[in-house]
Design a protein around this motif. Structure first.
Motif, PDB file in Angstrom:
ATOM      1  N   ALA A 419      20.831 -58.790 -20.464  1.00 21.75           N
ATOM      2  CA  ALA A 419      19.462 -59.245 -20.697  1.00 21.75           C
ATOM      3  C   ALA A 419      18.453 -58.152 -20.335  1.00 21.75           C
ATOM      4  O   ALA A 419      17.467 -57.934 -21.063  1.00 21.75           O
ATOM      5  N   PHE A 420      18.681 -57.464 -19.227  1.00 25.04           N
ATOM      6  CA  PHE A 420      17.762 -56.382 -18.843  1.00 25.04           C
ATOM      7  C   PHE A 420      17.804 -55.227 -19.851  1.00 25.04           C
ATOM      8  O   PHE A 420      16.793 -54.580 -20.107  1.00 25.04           O
ATOM      9  N   PHE A 422      18.353 -55.488 -23.124  1.00 30.04           N
ATOM     10  CA  PHE A 422      17.554 -55.897 -24.285  1.00 30.04           C
ATOM     11  C   PHE A 422      16.061 -55.881 -23.963  1.00 30.04           C
ATOM     12  O   PHE A 422      15.241 -55.509 -24.803  1.00 30.04           O
ATOM     13  N   LEU A 423      15.715 -56.277 -22.755  1.00 31.85           N
ATOM     14  CA  LEU A 423      14.306 -56.236 -22.376  1.00 31.85           C
ATOM     15  C   LEU A 423      13.805 -54.801 -22.314  1.00 31.85           C
ATOM     16  O   LEU A 423      12.677 -54.500 -22.733  1.00 31.85           O
ATOM     17  N   THR A 426      12.537 -52.873 -25.436  1.00 33.41           N
ATOM     18  CA  THR A 426      11.162 -53.027 -25.919  1.00 33.41           C
ATOM     19  C   THR A 426      10.365 -51.735 -25.753  1.00 33.41           C
ATOM     20  O   THR A 426       9.459 -51.457 -26.545  1.00 33.41           O
ATOM     21  N   ALA A 450      13.197 -58.044 -29.243  1.00 38.34           N
ATOM     22  CA  ALA A 450      13.954 -57.632 -28.056  1.00 38.34           C
ATOM     23  C   ALA A 450      13.752 -58.584 -26.874  1.00 38.34           C
ATOM     24  O   ALA A 450      14.739 -59.042 -26.270  1.00 38.34           O
ATOM     25  N   PRO A 451      12.520 -58.933 -26.476  1.00 38.10           N
ATOM     26  CA  PRO A 451      12.392 -59.890 -25.367  1.00 38.10           C
ATOM     27  C   PRO A 451      12.906 -61.283 -25.706  1.00 38.10           C
ATOM     28  O   PRO A 451      13.407 -61.989 -24.821  1.00 38.10           O
ATOM     29  N   ALA A 454      16.527 -61.078 -25.146  1.00 34.54           N
ATOM     30  CA  ALA A 454      16.794 -60.986 -23.709  1.00 34.54           C
ATOM     31  C   ALA A 454      16.733 -62.358 -23.040  1.00 34.54           C
ATOM     32  O   ALA A 454      17.603 -62.716 -22.229  1.00 34.54           O
ATOM     33  N   VAL A 457      19.775 -64.406 -24.142  1.00 34.58           N
ATOM     34  CA  VAL A 457      20.995 -63.961 -23.460  1.00 34.58           C
ATOM     35  C   VAL A 457      21.032 -64.485 -22.033  1.00 34.58           C
ATOM     36  O   VAL A 457      22.084 -64.930 -21.544  1.00 34.58           O
ATOM     37  N   ALA A 458      19.899 -64.448 -21.350  1.00 39.85           N
ATOM     38  CA  ALA A 458      19.851 -64.989 -19.991  1.00 39.85           C
ATOM     39  C   ALA A 458      20.134 -66.488 -19.982  1.00 39.85           C
ATOM     40  O   ALA A 458      20.821 -67.000 -19.085  1.00 39.85           O
TER      41      ALA A 458
END
Length: 703
Positions: A419-420, A422-423, A426, A450-451, A454, A457-458
């Motif tokens: 998740a981080f 993908f974040l 950005t 992207a966010p 993320a 996914v989380a």
């Protein structure tokens, strides 16, 4: 030329006047008997000029004598010939410049009888040598055996050189091919028959030695017979397997095999610079094949080997990629290989894949580092985009490393670092959108999605509850709608608005899975308010519809959560939303059914139906008042929709409310009233008919 005598004729080669006695050479270029040669050339030129004049005169005569000729075509006069005085001869006209004749068409490449005969002869010679080795080898002594094979091979090679010096190219190549084949037969027979006890050597080692011997023989012969293409080709092909034959299978399956493949490719590129033009494509193809094999083998070694061998293979790939880019600075190599950007992208991409595989040997930490390194490389590539090759290499390496790292994290179920990652993606997307207009649309879409990915996914890794996930998605949607309003009428508006709509839909669906309806209503209200602001700024009708739908559903959810069961609490927000959607048409005085018609119908029709089915004094008073106001307002402002809806509602309420009381009236009163009504209508039929037509036309003419 001499001032008193006749002018001297020019030298046919360099143009210098032919001075001196007869038989003397030209003082400039050294042409023997220059005077006689100049005289012959001048006489030939004069003859050609005279023939040209005769041809032109004949063509004019033939055209004039032809049937139906309108007028004779004027003769094409040749330029006046330049007369040059010639000793002991009459004046000779110098030939006019002749137009160059068209080049003859290139002959089709066909197999000539000579080539067939030469090929069959070489093949039979080699077949005879093989038969000799197979059948008569053991009947002869050792010295005689070696002498016969060496003499025959040397004779073929010498004959090839001898025919080459006499310009017999096909014979030269055929004999060279036969000599090379005989040399291979000699070396194979020597090992197979145990000549000089060399059969005690391992087969791989002897094969490498045999290839080396062929190279040592072919290279000098190629330099001695520079017109023969067979010897350089034989040397090039024989050198290919030598490094791999010298290594064992265990060593070959590791980084040494990768280095050997790239080493052979480097030798092929070096040979490419020295070979003749006809053989350079062969060397280039061999180099490309070995580069591809080395890259595939390097990735395989990096993925399946232990840490030490994996990192060694990655280092070899990195060195090979850098060397390939530097090799393009050599003009001979750059002409036959792809461009610098293509080489940098391929080399960096292969290196990135190997780097991610090597980092995977460190476990979870290596996987996280691989994914993070991919994002970091992509971020570094954005400011360096104008540097060309460097940016292309960083982009390819970052993409390859990041994709493999993300895949490894996903396979092993590590949701938090994924998740981080993908974040963090950005950041390069936002930089690319700001710095490069050509990539702005794609980069903007990536920056919005992207966010969203993320957060999802989380949620998939159960790191966030459904309600918090929905709220975060709603905030992303609101931010995207805000950016879309700021960037209205620009290319990036579409991906921002589309990403915002998708994020809002995902927000509502995520919270709805947990039956958190209050949270769903709050999210829809946030997204709807942001979408409404964007729709008003950018004047986007479809977005306004989405905003109204979000706000209406949010209001309904809030009312349901508060256990409100009054129908008007649900119909009036919908009517207000429809009125907001049709507000632009209303302000522009557009058609009433498209502007305020849906809002009026949604707000009044359900309440009018309830007045009849569920009598209520307050609702009756309010519905009648609103319906009367709409009817009067529609008539005054010439708006058809409120007039028709208001009048229809009033009529429906009156009929519905008085209908139950009709059976209670006396029968005589009913019959009398009906009779009087019929008499009145019949007596005033024509006038009522005309008034009805006028009324209908008046209503129809409303907007």
């Amino acid at each position: 030329m001499h001032p008193s005598g006749p002018p001297m004729l020019p030298c046919p080669v360099c143009g210098t006047p032919a001075t001196g006695p007869d038989g003397a050479a030209c003082p400039t270029c050294g042409l023997p008997a220059v005077g006689h040669a100049a005289l012959v050339v001048a006489r030939i030129g004069a003859t050609l000029a005279e023939l040209t004049r005769d041809r032109d005169a004949l063509l004019v005569s033939l055209h004039a004598a032809a049937p139906g000729a309108a007028s004779p075509v004027p003769a094409v006069q040749a330029p006046p010939p330049r007369t040059v005085p010639v000793p002991q001869y009459a004046a000779v006209a110098a030939p006019p410049p002749l137009a160059p004749s068209p080049a003859p068409p290139a002959p089709a490449h066909r197999l000539s009888p000579q080539q067939v005969l030469l090929g069959l002869g070489a093949l039979l010679l080699v077949a005879g040598a093989v038969a000799f080795v197979a059948l008569a080898w053991t009947r002869l002594g050792l010295a005689f055996q070696a002498t016969v094979m060496a003499v025959v091979t040397a004779a073929a090679c010498a004959a090839s050189a001898w025919t080459g010096r006499r310009a017999l190219r096909a014979t030269e190549e055929a004999l060279a091919a036969a000599g090379a084949a005989l040399l291979a037969v000699d070396l194979g027979a020597a090992y197979g028959k145990g000549l000089f006890d060399i059969d005690v050597l391992p087969l791989r080692l002897w094969s490498a030695i045999a290839c080396g011997v062929v190279v040592l023989v072919a290279v000098p012969l190629g330099r001695l017979t520079r017109t023969t293409a067979t010897w350089p080709l034989v040397a090039l092909l024989s050198a290919q397997p030598v490094p791999f034959l010298l290594m064992s299978t265990a060593v070959l399956s590791g980084p040494a095999g990768v280095a050997a493949a790239f080493g052979v490719a480097a030798l092929d590129l070096a040979a490419l610079l020295r070979l003749r033009a006809a053989l350079t494509p062969v060397a280039a193809v061999l180099a490309l094949l070995w580069i591809g094999a080395g890259a595939a083998d390097g990735i395989s070694v990096a993925a399946r080997s232990a840490a030490a061998e994996s990192w060694t293979a990655t280092a070899v790939l990195a060195v090979a990629a850098a060397t390939a880019v530097l090799a393009l600075r050599v003009p001979g190599i750059a002409r036959l290989l792809p461009g610098a950007s293509v080489v940098a992208a391929l080399g960096a991409g292969v290196g990135g894949l190997a780097l991610a595989c090597s980092l995977n040997t460190a476990g979870e930490t290596g996987q996280v580092v691989a994914a993070g390194a991919g994002v970091a490389l992509l971020t570094a590539a954005v400011p360096l985009a104008r540097s060309g090759t460097v940016a292309v290499g960083l982009t390819a390496a970052g993409t390859a490393t990041g994709v493999v790292g993300v895949e490894l994290l996903a396979v092993h179920g590590r949701a938090l670092p994924l998740a981080f990652v993908f974040l963090a993606a950005t950041v390069p997307a936002a930089l690319a959108a700001v710095l490069f207009p050509r990539l702005r649309v794609v980069a903007t879409a990536a920056g919005v999605l992207a966010p969203v990915v993320a957060v999802l996914v989380a949620r998939g890794g159960e790191l966030l509850p459904a309600t918090l996930t929905g709220l975060l998605l709603a905030l992303v949607a609101a931010a995207a709608f805000g950016l879309a309003a700021l960037r209205a009428i620009r290319p990036e508006e579409a991906p921002l608005a589309g990403g915002a709509a998708l994020a809002g839909l995902l927000a509502a669906g995520t919270s709805a899975t947990a039956s958190a309806w209050g949270q769903v209503g709050l999210q829809l209200a946030v997204v709807g308010a942001a979408a409404a602001c964007y729709a008003l700024v950018a004047k986007r009708g479809w977005t306004c519809g989405i905003a109204v739908a979000d706000l209406v559903v949010a209001a309904w959810i809030a009312l349901a959560g508060a256990r409100v069961d009054t129908p008007e609490a649900y119909t009036l927000p919908a009517a207000a939303g429809l009125l907001l959607v049709g507000l632009p048409r209303l302000l522009a005085r557009g058609p009433s059914w498209a502007a305020e018609g849906p809002a009026v119908a949604a707000g009044l029709a359900p309440s009018a139906f309830l007045v009849v089915t569920q009598p209520s004094t307050v609702r009756l008073v309010l519905v009648v008042s609103v319906a009367a106001a709409l009817t009067v307002g529609g008539a005054l402002f010439h708006r058809q929709a409120p007039f028709v809806v208001g009048a229809a509602s009033l009529g429906f309420v009156v009929i519905g409310r008085l209908g139950p009381y009709a059976p209670l009236l006396p029968r005589w009163l009913t019959l009398t009233a009906a009779g009087l009504l019929l008499l009145l209508v019949g007596a005033t039929y024509e006038r009522r008919r005309r008034q009805a037509r006028e009324a209908v036309a008046w209503v129809v003419q409303m907007r």
